[in-house]
Design an enzyme around this catalytic site. Structure first.
Site, PDB file in Angstrom:
ATOM      1  N   GLU A  97      -2.567   8.900  -1.102  1.00 35.53           N
ATOM      2  CA  GLU A  97      -3.561   7.909  -0.672  1.00 35.53           C
ATOM      3  C   GLU A  97      -4.970   8.485  -0.722  1.00 35.53           C
ATOM      4  O   GLU A  97      -5.910   7.838  -1.159  1.00 35.53           O
ATOM      5  CB  GLU A  97      -3.239   7.491   0.768  1.00 35.53           C
ATOM      6  CG  GLU A  97      -4.262   6.535   1.369  1.00 35.53           C
ATOM      7  CD  GLU A  97      -3.830   6.028   2.729  1.00 35.53           C
ATOM      8  OE1 GLU A  97      -3.017   6.701   3.386  1.00 35.53           O
ATOM      9  OE2 GLU A  97      -4.309   4.948   3.128  1.00 35.53           O
ATOM     10  N   HIS A 120       0.911   6.131  -2.330  1.00 33.78           N
ATOM     11  CA  HIS A 120      -0.034   5.020  -2.379  1.00 33.78           C
ATOM     12  C   HIS A 120      -0.423   4.878  -3.847  1.00 33.78           C
ATOM     13  O   HIS A 120      -1.004   5.788  -4.407  1.00 33.78           O
ATOM     14  CB  HIS A 120      -1.279   5.436  -1.589  1.00 33.78           C
ATOM     15  CG  HIS A 120      -1.603   4.580  -0.430  1.00 33.78           C
ATOM     16  ND1 HIS A 120      -0.814   4.527   0.688  1.00 33.78           N
ATOM     17  CD2 HIS A 120      -2.638   3.737  -0.196  1.00 33.78           C
ATOM     18  CE1 HIS A 120      -1.374   3.695   1.564  1.00 33.78           C
ATOM     19  NE2 HIS A 120      -2.471   3.194   1.043  1.00 33.78           N
ATOM     20  N   ASP A 135      -5.343  -2.918  -3.163  1.00 33.87           N
ATOM     21  CA  ASP A 135      -4.534  -1.917  -3.854  1.00 33.87           C
ATOM     22  C   ASP A 135      -3.913  -2.541  -5.112  1.00 33.87           C
ATOM     23  O   ASP A 135      -3.899  -1.942  -6.187  1.00 33.87           O
ATOM     24  CB  ASP A 135      -3.427  -1.386  -2.923  1.00 33.87           C
ATOM     25  CG  ASP A 135      -3.978  -0.863  -1.594  1.00 33.87           C
ATOM     26  OD1 ASP A 135      -4.833  -1.541  -1.007  1.00 33.87           O
ATOM     27  OD2 ASP A 135      -3.552   0.204  -1.145  1.00 33.87           O
ATOM     28  N   ARG A 178       4.893   4.437   6.343  1.00 37.40           N
ATOM     29  CA  ARG A 178       4.376   4.375   7.706  1.00 37.40           C
ATOM     30  C   ARG A 178       4.469   2.938   8.247  1.00 37.40           C
ATOM     31  O   ARG A 178       5.013   2.055   7.578  1.00 37.40           O
ATOM     32  CB  ARG A 178       2.941   4.903   7.757  1.00 37.40           C
ATOM     33  CG  ARG A 178       1.937   4.020   7.064  1.00 37.40           C
ATOM     34  CD  ARG A 178       0.543   4.614   7.181  1.00 37.40           C
ATOM     35  NE  ARG A 178      -0.425   3.825   6.452  1.00 37.40           N
ATOM     36  CZ  ARG A 178      -1.407   4.331   5.721  1.00 37.40           C
ATOM     37  NH1 ARG A 178      -1.539   5.639   5.598  1.00 37.40           N
ATOM     38  NH2 ARG A 178      -2.262   3.538   5.112  1.00 37.40           N
ATOM     39  N   ASP A 179       3.910   2.707   9.425  1.00 35.37           N
ATOM     40  CA  ASP A 179       4.004   1.381  10.042  1.00 35.37           C
ATOM     41  C   ASP A 179       2.987   0.432   9.409  1.00 35.37           C
ATOM     42  O   ASP A 179       2.127  -0.118  10.076  1.00 35.37           O
ATOM     43  CB  ASP A 179       3.781   1.499  11.558  1.00 35.37           C
ATOM     44  CG  ASP A 179       2.472   2.213  11.888  1.00 35.37           C
ATOM     45  OD1 ASP A 179       1.782   2.660  10.952  1.00 35.37           O
ATOM     46  OD2 ASP A 179       2.137   2.311  13.082  1.00 35.37           O
ATOM     47  N   GLU A 180       3.085   0.265   8.108  1.00 37.61           N
ATOM     48  CA  GLU A 180       2.162  -0.587   7.377  1.00 37.61           C
ATOM     49  C   GLU A 180       2.943  -1.296   6.272  1.00 37.61           C
ATOM     50  O   GLU A 180       3.383  -2.400   6.460  1.00 37.61           O
ATOM     51  CB  GLU A 180       0.993   0.255   6.859  1.00 37.61           C
ATOM     52  CG  GLU A 180      -0.218  -0.605   6.571  1.00 37.61           C
ATOM     53  CD  GLU A 180      -1.552   0.120   6.735  1.00 37.61           C
ATOM     54  OE1 GLU A 180      -1.579   1.279   7.152  1.00 37.61           O
ATOM     55  OE2 GLU A 180      -2.590  -0.501   6.430  1.00 37.61           O
ATOM     56  N   TRP A 193     -10.939  -6.637  -2.502  1.00 38.30           N
ATOM     57  CA  TRP A 193      -9.585  -6.969  -2.037  1.00 38.30           C
ATOM     58  C   TRP A 193      -9.334  -8.446  -2.367  1.00 38.30           C
ATOM     59  O   TRP A 193      -8.416  -8.771  -3.122  1.00 38.30           O
ATOM     60  CB  TRP A 193      -9.450  -6.697  -0.531  1.00 38.30           C
ATOM     61  CG  TRP A 193      -9.005  -5.301  -0.214  1.00 38.30           C
ATOM     62  CD1 TRP A 193      -7.801  -4.937   0.316  1.00 38.30           C
ATOM     63  CD2 TRP A 193      -9.722  -4.071  -0.405  1.00 38.30           C
ATOM     64  NE1 TRP A 193      -7.736  -3.569   0.458  1.00 38.30           N
ATOM     65  CE2 TRP A 193      -8.881  -3.022   0.023  1.00 38.30           C
ATOM     66  CE3 TRP A 193     -10.976  -3.748  -0.917  1.00 38.30           C
ATOM     67  CZ2 TRP A 193      -9.282  -1.671  -0.036  1.00 38.30           C
ATOM     68  CZ3 TRP A 193     -11.366  -2.414  -0.972  1.00 38.30           C
ATOM     69  CH2 TRP A 193     -10.529  -1.407  -0.548  1.00 38.30           C
ATOM     70  N   ASP A 199       0.829  -1.205   0.000  1.00 42.15           N
ATOM     71  CA  ASP A 199       0.000   0.000   0.000  1.00 42.15           C
ATOM     72  C   ASP A 199       0.865   1.258   0.000  1.00 42.15           C
ATOM     73  O   ASP A 199       0.571   2.232  -0.667  1.00 42.15           O
ATOM     74  CB  ASP A 199      -0.954   0.000   1.199  1.00 42.15           C
ATOM     75  CG  ASP A 199      -0.240  -0.164   2.544  1.00 42.15           C
ATOM     76  OD1 ASP A 199       0.879  -0.702   2.563  1.00 42.15           O
ATOM     77  OD2 ASP A 199      -0.810   0.238   3.568  1.00 42.15           O
TER      78      ASP A 199
HETATM   79  C1  BGC Z   1      -4.142   0.652   3.539  1.00 39.79           C
HETATM   80  C2  BGC Z   1      -4.928   0.571   2.278  1.00 39.79           C
HETATM   81  C3  BGC Z   1      -5.632  -0.747   2.361  1.00 39.79           C
HETATM   82  C4  BGC Z   1      -6.649  -0.529   3.455  1.00 39.79           C
HETATM   83  C5  BGC Z   1      -7.727  -1.492   3.600  1.00 39.79           C
HETATM   84  C6  BGC Z   1      -5.114   0.780   4.656  1.00 39.79           C
HETATM   85  O1  BGC Z   1      -4.549   0.931   5.891  1.00 39.79           O
HETATM   86  O2  BGC Z   1      -3.187   1.633   3.518  1.00 39.79           O
HETATM   87  O3  BGC Z   1      -4.339   0.948   1.134  1.00 39.79           O
HETATM   88  O4  BGC Z   1      -6.118  -1.263   1.209  1.00 39.79           O
HETATM   89  O5  BGC Z   1      -6.021  -0.255   4.677  1.00 39.79           O
HETATM   90  O6  BGC Z   1      -8.844  -0.799   3.387  1.00 39.79           O
END
Ligand code: BGC
Length: 747
Positions: A628, A649, A352, A343-345, A405, A339
Site C-alpha cells: 500500500e 494493495h 483504487d 485488515r478491517d477494510e 475516486w 483496496d
Molecule cells: C484505503 C485506500 C483508499 C483510501 C481512501 C484507505 O483506507 O485502504 O486504498 O482508497 O482509504 O483514501
C-alpha cells in the site's frame, strides 16, 4: 426465481450460529433435469443430499444490498435421488456481518434477526411434468457446526457440536431487495499452495510460511482426539525480529478456531470467510500431533476471471514485480475491486479501482466483473451526481465524494469499453458519467473549477512529510484537473454513442480555461490562492511532481509550455535523488508522461529505481504482492504505520499498463476499442535485455517481443490477429500498417 418462493428465516434468535434450512423431497418419477436457484441475505452454500452444489464460494456475493442481490442457478440433476434432502447453509458475509468501520451495527442479533434465504428447485420429469419446490414455511431449521463466521474475524467450527432440529422456518415479511440473475463472475477456489517452511519465531511461535501473500484460506487435514483445538491466526509479514506481525490488521482478528471430533481424518476450512495472508500462526494445535507441511494447504480464492495477459523480461526483479501485480489483482478481485483483503477494510474503494482498471483488463477478462460493480455504483450515485469513495456502500459509510475516486464513474466505464469494445456497456453507464460531471459543475462557487470539499488527494504521496496521508499537491488543483479529464472522456464516449456532446465541449473549454487561469503561472502549475480543505494538517503545494504529471497527462498545457513542464518534472525527480514523490493519483501517469514527452530513459530509470519510493524497493524486501505504501516496511525492517499499512494493495500495480502499453508498446487507438485496431510501438531498453508479453483479446492474441542482438541492434517480433489492423512503429523503420501475422524487424 419462481414467483411463489418466499424469503424464510429461523423463528428464534440463534445468535451467531449458522443455521441450515432443509427440505426433504421424494421424486415422482424419473428425473430428466433439476435446477436450483438460490440467494440469501448473508452468504450461503446449497447442499443436495449432502453434496455442495456448484463450485462458488461466498455466494451470492456483494452487491448494493439495499437495491439488489444476485441469484445463482445450479444444475443439481446428478445430485438428486429417489429421496433428496436440500439444505441451504447460511452465514453472515457482507450483508449481515461486520463490514466497514462500524462495529456497533452488527453486534449479536442483527444476523439472527435479519439473515434469510430464498430458493426454488425446478424438477423436470422424463414424462414431461414439472414440479417446483419453493422455500416456504414447510422448510425445517437445523443447527450446524459453524458457531460463528465473520469476514474480518474468522470462523469457529466445532465438530463435536450436535446438529439439532430447531423448528420450522418462518416467512420473512421484511422488504427485501430485488433479485437479479448473477451478473458478475462467480468467486471460486483457484491455486492450492503448500507451506514452504515451518518457522519457530524468536518469541517461540510456530508459524507456517506459504511463500506467497494471498487471499483465501487454509485447509487442514488432521487426525486427533475429540475436543482437541486448532487455532490459526493469519498475517502478511514478520517483523524485523522475525516475529509474527498482526498490528496492521487493525481490529480484524483473522482467526479460525476448530474443535476436532476425533473421528478419523478430519478436514477444516472456513465456509463463509477468507483471510489475506502469507503466514499462519498455530496459536493452538494438538500437543501430540506433529506439525507437517502436507497437512496444510492454502487455497486461493478470487473471481473466476479468464487470465488474458502474460509478461516476462530479462530483469528478474521486474518479473517479480509483475508476479506481485498479478497476485495483487487476485487478492483484491473477490467479486468487488477492493483496496486490500486482510485488515478491517476490504472495501470497494473507487479510487483504487480507477487507477488499476486498465492494468486489470490486460491481466484478466474483467468485463463482467466491472459491469456488475459499475451497476452498483450507478445505483448508489446521489441525486446530485455524487459518487461515493466506497461501492457498494457499507452502512452509512460510503467514504467521501472525492476527486480521483468518484472519477471511477467515468474512467472505469471508459477503460472497460476501451478494452472490450462493448458500446452497450458505455451506454449503460453514460448517464452516471454525465451526472458526475454535473456534480462537479454545480459544486462550489466557481462552476468551472472543482475547488473546496474533502478529498483524499494524491493519497500516500511522499511529498508532505511522514505520517501525512493526502500528499502535498493541492487537492483543488487535482480536483479541477480531473474535472477536465473526466469531461473530456464523456465527450469521447458521447461521440462514440452518437450523442450530442456540444454542451460538454463548451464545458470542457471553460474548465480548461479556468484551470489554466487558476493553476498555471509562467508555464508551470502553481498554488490556487484559496485554502485547500486539508491545508491545516499538511504542507500544500501547487508545483509538485504530481501536479506536472496531471497537467501533461490531461492535456492542460499549451504546446509552448510542454518542454518547460517536462524539464521541470525531470528536475524535481533529480532533486529527489532520482525518485518519485507521487502517490495514488500521480504514480499511474508519471511514466506515461515521461515517455510521451521524449524521456523514456527517465521512465525506465524510475521503473528500475531500487531505493524507496520505487516499485523495486518492495521487491528487494521480499514482497510477493504490491504494498500500500512505498515503504510499508522500511529499510531497517520497521513499519511506516500501523493503521494504514496493507501488504496487498493493488493500486501501485497500475505501472503494468505502462510496461504493456509503452515498453511492449501495445496500445489501442480511440477507434480501435476492444483491440479491433491497435498500435504497436515498443520502447526497448538495454537494462531489460528482452521483454515479451501478450494479451488474449476478443479478436485473438496480440504479442510483442523484443531483445537485444550481440551487435547492439534490437530484434522485434510482433503478432497481430487476423482481421485486426495494426500500425507498427519501430524506431529506425518506417511506419507499417499490417494485419494477421507475425512480423519481424531488426533495427
Ligand atoms: C484505503 C485506500 C483508499 C483510501 C481512501 C484507505 O483506507 O485502504 O486504498 O482508497 O482509504 O483514501
Amino acid at each position: 426465481m419462481e414467483q411463489n418462493a418466499k424469503w424464510i428465516k429461523a423463528e428464534q434468535n440463534l445468535g451467531s450460529l449458522s443455521p441450515e434450512f432443509r427440505k426433504e423431497y421424494v421424486a415422482k418419477g424419473t428425473i430428466k433435469k433439476a435446477t436450483a436457484t438460490v440467494t440469501a441475505m448473508g452468504v450461503y452454500n446449497l447442499y443436495v443430499n449432502g453434496a455442495k452444489a456448484g463450485n462458488a464460494v461466498m455466494a451470492p456475493f456483494w452487491t448494493s444490498y439495499p437495491h439488489r442481490v444476485q441469484e445463482q442457478t445450479y444444475d443439481v440433476t446428478d445430485l438428486m435421488g429417489e429421496k433428496t434432502t436440500f439444505g441451504i447453509l447460511l452465514g453472515k458475509g457482507w450483508a449481515m456481518g461486520r463490514v466497514g468501520y462500524s462495529r456497533a451495527k452488527y453486534v449479536s442479533g442483527f444476523f439472527a434477526e435479519n439473515a434469510c434465504v430464498i430458493g426454488s428447485i425446478r424438477v423436470e420429469y422424463a414424462d414431461g411434468t414439472v414440479d417446483v419446490i419453493n422455500t416456504d414455511n414447510t422448510w425445517q431449521v437445523w443447527s450446524s457446526q459453524i458457531l460463528d463466521s465473520e469476514l474480518y474475524d474468522g470462523e469457529t467450527v466445532d465438530h463435536t457440536a450436535e446438529i439439532k432440529h430447531l423448528g420450522t422456518a418462518v416467512i420473512d415479511e421484511n422488504k427485501r431487495p430485488e433479485i437479479i440473475p448473477q451478473q458478475g463472475e462467480l468467486v471460486t477456489e483457484h491455486e492450492r499452495i503448500f507451506p514452504c517452511e515451518i518457522i519457530k519465531t524468536p518469541k517461540g511461535e510456530t508459524v507456517l510460511d506459504f511463500g506467497q501473500n494471498l487471499a483465501g484460506y487454509v485447509e487442514i487435514r488432521i487426525r486427533g482426539k475429540r475436543g482437541d483445538r486448532i487455532v490459526l491466526t493469519h498475517a502478511e509479514v514478520l517483523d524485523r525480529d522475525g516475529n509474527f506481525y498482526t498490528e496492521n490488521l487493525r481490529s480484524a482478528a483473522n482467526r479460525n478456531v476448530y474443535t476436532l471430533s476425533g473421528e478419523g481424518e478430519e478436514t477444516f476450512k472456513p465456509t463463509f470467510c477468507f483471510q489475506g495472508f502469507r503466514y499462519v500462526r498455530l496459536d493452538e494445535f494438538p500437543a501430540d500431533v506433529e506439525v507437517r507441511p502436507e497437512n496444510f494447504t492454502a487455497i486461493v480464492i478470487y473471481s473466476d476471471m479468464k487470465r488474458t495477459g502474460d509478461f516476462s523480461c530479462g530483469n528478474e526483479k521486474i518479473n517479480q514485480l509483475y508476479s506481485n501485480i498479478i497476485w495483487g489483482q487476485r487478492g483484491n478481485f473477490i467479486d468487488v475491486p477492493t483496496d486490500c483483503p486482510q485488515r478491517d477494510e476490504r472495501l470497494g474503494w473507487t479510487g483504487d479501482a480507477e487507477v488499476f482498471c486498465r492494468t486489470a483488463a490486460i491481466n484478466y477478462d474483467v468485463e463482467n466483473f466491472f459491469r456488475k460493480w459499475l451497476t452498483d455504483m450507478a445505483l448508489e450515485q446521489t441525486p446530485e451526481g455524487g459518487v461515493w469513495g466506497i461501492v457498494p456502500g457499507v452502512g452509512r459509510c460510503g467514504g467521501r465524494i472525492a476527486t480521483g475516486w468518484a472519477d471511477a464513474a467515468v474512467i472505469c466505464p471508459w477503460e472497460i469499453y476501451r478494452a472490450y469494445g462493448d458500446k452497450e456497456l458505455l451506454r449503460q453507464n453514460y448517464s452516471m458519467m454525465k451526472k458526475w460531471i454535473g456534480y462537479m459543475h454545480a459544486f462550489g462557487e466557481d462552476e468551472f473549477l472543482f475547488v473546496g470539499g474533502f478529498h483524499y488527494g494524491d493519497w500516500l504521496a511522499m511529498d508532505a512529510g511522514y505520517g501525512v496521508y493526502e500528499g502535498a499537491t493541492q487537492t483543488d488543483l487535482i480536483a479541477s484537473a480531473f474535472f477536465a479529464y473526466s469531461t473530456e472522456l464523456v465527450i469521447r464516449a458521447g461521440r462514440i454513442l452518437g450523442e450530442d456532446v456540444s454542451e460538454f465541449e463548451e464545458l470542457y473549454q471553460n474548465v480548461r480555461n479556468a484551470f489554466r487561469a487558476a493553476f498555471m503561472k509562467d508555464g508551470l502549475p502553481t498554488m490556487y490562492p484559496k485554502a485547500d480543505a486539508f491545508a491545516t494538517n499538511r504542507p500544500v503545494k501547487g508545483l509538485t511532481q504530481t501536479s506536472i504529471v496531471l497537467v501533461l497527462r490531461f492535456g492542460l498545457y499549451e504546446e509552448s509550455e510542454r518542454q518547460g513542464l517536462i524539464d521541470k518534472l525531470a528536475e524535481l525527480i533529480a532533486e529527489n535523488d532520482g525518485r518519485m514523490t507521487t502517490g495514488f493519483l500521480g504514480t499511474p501517469h508519471i511514466l506515461h508522461v515521461l515517455s510521451q514527452n521524449g524521456r523514456g530513459d527517465l521512465a525506465y530509470d524510475l521503473l528500475l529505481q531500487e531505493k524507496a519510493p520505487s516499485w523495486l524497493f518492495s521487491v528487494n524486501h521480499g514482497a510477493t504482492t504490491i504494498w500500500e505504501h512505498w515503504d510499508s516496511q522500511k529499510e531497517d525492517g520497521t513499519f511506516w504505520s500501523t493503521d494504514m499499512n496493507s501488504f496487498n494493495h493493488y493500486a501501485y500495480g497500475a505501472v503494468y499498463d505502462w510496461i504493456f502499453g509503452v515498453a511492449l508498446g501495445i496500445d489501442i487507438p480511440d477507434d480501435g476499442a476492444g483491440y479491433q485496431k491497435i498500435t504497436v510501438s515498443p520502447l526497448p531498453d538495454r537494462r531489460l535485455g528482452f521483454a515479451k508479453g501478450s494479451i488474449e483479446t476478443r479478436h485473438g492474441k496480440v504479442a510483442s517481443h523484443w531483445f537485444y542482438l550481440p551487435d547492439g541492434q534490437v530484434r522485434y517480433e510482433i503478432t497481430v490477429p487476423a482481421g485486426v489492423e495494426a500500425t507498427i512503429n519501430v524506431a529506425g523503420i518506417p511506419q507499417q500498417t499490417v494485419s494477421g501475422g507475425t512480423f519481424v524487424y531488426i533495427a
